[in-house]
Scaffold this active site. Sequence first.
Site, PDB file in Angstrom:
ATOM      1  N   ARG A 254       0.874  -1.178   0.000  1.00  9.46           N
ATOM      2  CA  ARG A 254       0.000   0.000   0.000  1.00  9.46           C
ATOM      3  C   ARG A 254       0.908   1.224   0.000  1.00  9.46           C
ATOM      4  O   ARG A 254       1.986   1.217   0.626  1.00  9.46           O
ATOM      5  CB  ARG A 254      -0.882   0.037   1.248  1.00  9.46           C
ATOM      6  N   GLU A 283      -3.470   7.704  -4.249  1.00 11.95           N
ATOM      7  CA  GLU A 283      -3.957   7.231  -5.546  1.00 11.95           C
ATOM      8  C   GLU A 283      -5.472   7.467  -5.698  1.00 11.95           C
ATOM      9  O   GLU A 283      -6.172   7.471  -4.691  1.00 11.95           O
ATOM     10  CB  GLU A 283      -3.597   5.745  -5.737  1.00 11.95           C
ATOM     11  N   HIS A 301      -1.901   0.606  -9.708  1.00  9.21           N
ATOM     12  CA  HIS A 301      -2.495  -0.353  -8.747  1.00  9.21           C
ATOM     13  C   HIS A 301      -3.214  -1.477  -9.508  1.00  9.21           C
ATOM     14  O   HIS A 301      -4.410  -1.696  -9.314  1.00  9.21           O
ATOM     15  CB  HIS A 301      -3.454   0.371  -7.790  1.00  9.21           C
TER      16      HIS A 301
END
Length: 338
Positions: A254, A283, A301
């Site tokens: 993360r 993000e 991602h």
Amino acid sequence: MGVSNTDSDKTQEEEQQDLPKVVLFRPPPAFSLIGEESFASNKFQFLKTYDSQLPLDQYLPTHSHSIKAILSSAGAPVNADILQLLPEVGLVVTTSAGLNHVDIPECRRRGIKIANAGHVYSDDVADLAVGLLIDVLRKVSASDRYVRQGLWADKGNYPHGSKLGGKRTGIVGLGNIGYEVAKRLEAFGCAVSYNSRKKKPYVSYPFYHNVCELAANCDALIICCGLSDETRHMINKPVLSALGKEGFIVNIGRGDIIDEKEMVSCLMRGEIAGAGLDVFENEPNVRKEFFAMDNVVLSPHRAVFTPESLKDLSQLVVGNLEAFLSNKPLLSEYVDNK
Ligand SMILES: O=CC(=O)O
């Protein structure tokens, strides 16, 4: 005939109404990627709060007694405020491997079970982690840009990259994903060591209790752990300095595990050599500074999203929900073994 069809449709509709409800606050990305029908079951019905204009505190109370479970995904928070509106909920299933969007202590307090994506994505995420490392070491994306811009003929060869085999790699978080990364890096001829909450009895890789010490003994750090209060900004200035100017970092965990501001400064000042990043602090907004850095590889991602794994995910999600509703053991229950 027409009349009896209508009757039977109505009965089906009524039967559907009687099914236990699984509430969704946001469509999981997997719905649009492989189709919502892959998650359908005749044992439950989805209730989508996003189909209603009503605020949650008005919408949920009218259904709260039939809502038995929540289907969530990364970025769709399941917090105490939401859980408080759902007295009958006994299960939170998330389509993600990470659980940082779920209030785990509140679920524990309420006796609510949690199931995540289990091992479904581990291979894909590990593949991408190694892919990002190879890319940043061998300058794959950067030299692709160079060729596309027509610079090869004008300016000659792009600077050479560095060899993966022989690198000392440090895995931060040796769970399912970290272990798959370690196996792959070993096969590439890398030395593997790791940091985790606890030493793992089933591996012989050197264990570093201290992440700074791991960084000081590595050429590349691969961040594979989950995000929690303990791991937020765990990769900070001292860790990056210990990794040093020849060191690379890859993050498929993360974004918030790395102090991104510090990482940007280190990259700008040449205090670390490069980075491969699938996750970011804010993000989908990515710091503009990265865009000008040829020694940074950026990925939006995407580590978990292959149609093959998403198919497995849909079976796991439906399997968990059906198991819960028939009082059977969950297929991928999250057990906090801190
Ligand atoms: O990042 C994706 C996941 O946690 O599944």
